[in-house]
Scaffold this motif. Structure first.
Motif, PDB file in Angstrom:
ATOM      1  N   ARG A 114       0.839  -1.206   0.000  1.00 38.34           N
ATOM      2  CA  ARG A 114       0.000   0.000   0.000  1.00 38.34           C
ATOM      3  C   ARG A 114       0.874   1.256   0.000  1.00 38.34           C
ATOM      4  O   ARG A 114       0.583   2.237  -0.694  1.00 38.34           O
ATOM      5  CB  ARG A 114      -0.923  -0.007   1.218  1.00 38.34           C
ATOM      6  N   ARG A 174      -8.635   8.803  -1.651  1.00 39.47           N
ATOM      7  CA  ARG A 174      -8.041   7.638  -0.981  1.00 39.47           C
ATOM      8  C   ARG A 174      -7.753   6.559  -2.016  1.00 39.47           C
ATOM      9  O   ARG A 174      -8.420   6.488  -3.048  1.00 39.47           O
ATOM     10  CB  ARG A 174      -8.983   7.084   0.097  1.00 39.47           C
ATOM     11  N   ASP A 218      -8.440   3.506  -1.730  1.00 43.70           N
ATOM     12  CA  ASP A 218      -9.589   2.607  -1.803  1.00 43.70           C
ATOM     13  C   ASP A 218     -10.679   3.131  -2.731  1.00 43.70           C
ATOM     14  O   ASP A 218     -11.551   2.358  -3.152  1.00 43.70           O
ATOM     15  CB  ASP A 218     -10.179   2.401  -0.407  1.00 43.70           C
ATOM     16  N   ASP A 219     -10.675   4.445  -3.048  1.00 43.01           N
ATOM     17  CA  ASP A 219     -11.718   5.029  -3.890  1.00 43.01           C
ATOM     18  C   ASP A 219     -11.458   4.820  -5.375  1.00 43.01           C
ATOM     19  O   ASP A 219     -12.359   5.043  -6.190  1.00 43.01           O
ATOM     20  CB  ASP A 219     -11.836   6.539  -3.615  1.00 43.01           C
ATOM     21  N   LEU A 249      -6.466  -4.635  -2.330  1.00 42.56           N
ATOM     22  CA  LEU A 249      -7.562  -4.669  -1.370  1.00 42.56           C
ATOM     23  C   LEU A 249      -8.072  -6.104  -1.170  1.00 42.56           C
ATOM     24  O   LEU A 249      -8.409  -6.493  -0.051  1.00 42.56           O
ATOM     25  CB  LEU A 249      -8.702  -3.757  -1.846  1.00 42.56           C
TER      26      LEU A 249
END
Length: 394
Positions: A46, A226, A228-229, A255
Motif C-alpha cells: 500500500r 483515498r 480505496d476510492d 484490497l
C-alpha cells in the motif's frame, strides 16, 4: 489476600504454570507472526502505491465533449481530491526553446495542472507565465529553475504559417513519477489558448486569460482522495460512458489481498484460540476438582464465595499474561529472522513482518479476555464447593 493465595498456588505448582504459559505462547506466537506478516506485506504494498502519485490518478483517454456541468459534478464528488480538465490531445503539444540557443526547439507534451496537484508535490501555485518542466526536457534545453523559456505553437491558416509565442519562465522541475517523457505542466488558461489558437479563434498576439468562461473540455485528469476510492471511481466513470485509464486493477488486487489475509488470520486465530481456551478451561476445571478439599477448607475458614470465584480467574490471568509476553518475544525473534531473509525482495526496504508495541498490548488484552471467559466456569465451580466437604474429607 486472594491474589497472594492465587500466586502462591501458582508458585507451588510452577511446572504446571509454566506448561500452561508455554501452551498459550505456542498458540499465540504463530498468530502474532501471521498478523505481523499481514501488516508488513500489505502495508508495504500500500505504501508503494501511495508513494506513486499516479496510483490514485484517473485520466480520460478518449477525446469527447464534456460539458461544464459534467466536470463540475465529477469534481464535487467527495472521493475526488483533485481534478483539472484537459484539452484535446492533438492540441496538447508545444515547442520549448532556450532564448540563449535560438533554433534549438524541443517539442514536449503540454499537461494541465492546478493548485494542489498530487503529481507536483511541494510546488507552490504556478502562475500563468510559468511552466513546470520535466527533468529530461530541462537537460536537453540547458535550462534551470527560474530561467526564461519561449513556448510556441504553429498553425497554417490560409496557406500562411502563423506562430503563437509565449514568453514563459521555468517555475519548477517535474519529478520522474509525474512525467516519464519530455513534458511541461501549465495552468489551464495556457492549454485553452493553445487549443483556441490551433482552432483559429485566437490571434498570434493573444495571451492566457485567467477569467475562463465555462466551456466544454475534451477530458480531465483527477486524483482520488483515498487509494480505496480508485476502483469505485473507475467503475462509475466507465458506466457513465467515459473511458478512463487508471491503476484500479492493481489497487483492487491489493484490497482483495488485504481482505483475504484478514479472513485467513481470523480463521486460524479462531480455530487455534478456541482450542487453547477450551484446553485452558478444562485444565482449570480439573484443578478445581483436584483441590475441592482445599477450597472447602478455605471456605470453612471464612473465605467468601467471591474469593473462591476469583482464584481461578486470577490464575488464568497470570497464565494469559505470561503466555502473551512469551509469545510476543518468540514472534519478535521470528520476525527479525524473516525481515533479514526477505530484505529488499517483497516490500522494498520495509519490514516484511511488522510488529509494534500496540500489537503486543492488543494480543495480551485479547488473550486475557479469552482466558477469563474460559476460567469463569471453573471459578463458578470453585465457588460452589460447600464448606462441609472440608470436614467430610478430613
Amino acid at each position: 489476600m486472594i491474589l497472594r493465595l492465587a500466586l502462591a498456588d501458582l508458585r507451588h505448582e510452577r511446572v504446571l504454570f509454566l506448561c500452561s504459559a508455554l501452551g498459550c505462547a505456542a498458540v499465540l506466537a504463530p498468530l502474532i507472526v501471521l498478523f505481523g506478516l499481514r501488516q508488513g506485506v500489505v502495508a508495504g504494498l500500500r505504501a508503494e502505491l501511495l508513494e506513486d502519485p499516479r496510483a490514485r490518478e484517473i485520466v480520460s483517454v478518449v477525446n469527447r465533449t464534456l460539458e461544464p456541468e459534467v466536470l463540475a459534478r465529477i469534481a464535487a464528488d467527495p472521493r475526488v481530491a483533485f481534478m483539472v480538465p484537459r484539452t484535446r490531445a492533438l492540441s496538447a503539444t508545444i515547442v520549448l526553446e532556450n532564448p540563449s540557443r535560438p533554433g534549438g526547439g524541443l517539442r514536449v507534451e503540454l499537461l494541465p495542472t492546478g493548485q494542489g496537484d498530487p503529481l507536483l508535490p511541494g510546488l507552490s501555485v504556478i502562475d500563468m507565465d510559468e511552466l513546470v518542466v520535466s527533468a529530461t526536457a530541462l537537460q536537453r534545453l540547458g535550462l534551470n529553475v527560474g530561467d526564461a523559456v519561449l513556448a510556441s505553437v504553429a498553425r497554417s491558416q490560409g496557406g500562411v504559417r502563423e506562430v503563437l509565442t509565449l514568453p514563459m519562465r521555468v517555475g519548477g522541475v517535474a519529478p520522474l513519477t509525474a512525467a516519464t517523457r519530455d513534458a511541461a505542466f501549465a495552468t489551464l488558461p495556457v492549454l485553452v489558448l493553445t487549443e483556441d489558437f490551433l482552432d483559429g479563434s485566437a490571434a498570434t498576439d493573444a495571451r492566457p486569460d485567467a477569467s475562463l468562461p465555462p466551456r466544454p473540455f475534451a477530458g480531465f485528469r483527477l486524483h482520488a482522495a483515498r487509494l480505496d476510492d480508485v476502483p469505485a471511481l473507475d467503475r462509475e466513470l466507465r458506466l457513465s460512458g467515459i473511458e478512463v485509464a487508471s491503476r484500479a486493477e492493481a489497487v483492487a488486487g491489493l484490497l482483495r489481498l488485504d481482505r483475504n489475509l484478514a479472513l485467513l488470520f481470523l480463521a486460524i486465530a479462531g480455530a487455534g484460540g478456541a482450542g487453547y481456551l477450551v484446553s485452558l478451561g478444562v485444565g482449570l476445571w480439573a484443578q478445581v476438582e483436584r483441590k475441592r478439599r482445599d477450597l472447602a477448607l478455605l471456605s470453612l475458614l471464612g473465605l467468601r464465595r467471591r474469593g473462591l470465584l476469583m482464584m481461578p480467574l486470577l490464575q488464568a490471568a497470570a497464565v494469559a499474561l505470561a503466555g502473551a509476553l512469551l509469545a510476543f518475544a518468540i514472534a519478535a525473534s521470528v520476525a527479525t529472522v524473516l525481515n533479514r531473509a526477505f530484505a529488499g525482495t517483497v516490500t522494498g526496504d520495509r519490514p516484511v513482518c511488522l510488529l509494534t508495541a500496540q500489537m503486543g498490548v492488543a494480543a495480551a488484552g485479547v488473550t486475557l479476555a479469552g482466558a477469563l471467559v474460559a476460567a469463569m466456569l471453573a471459578g463458578l465451580r470453585a465457588a460452589a464447593v460447600p464448606p462441609a466437604e472440608g470436614l467430610a474429607e478430613g
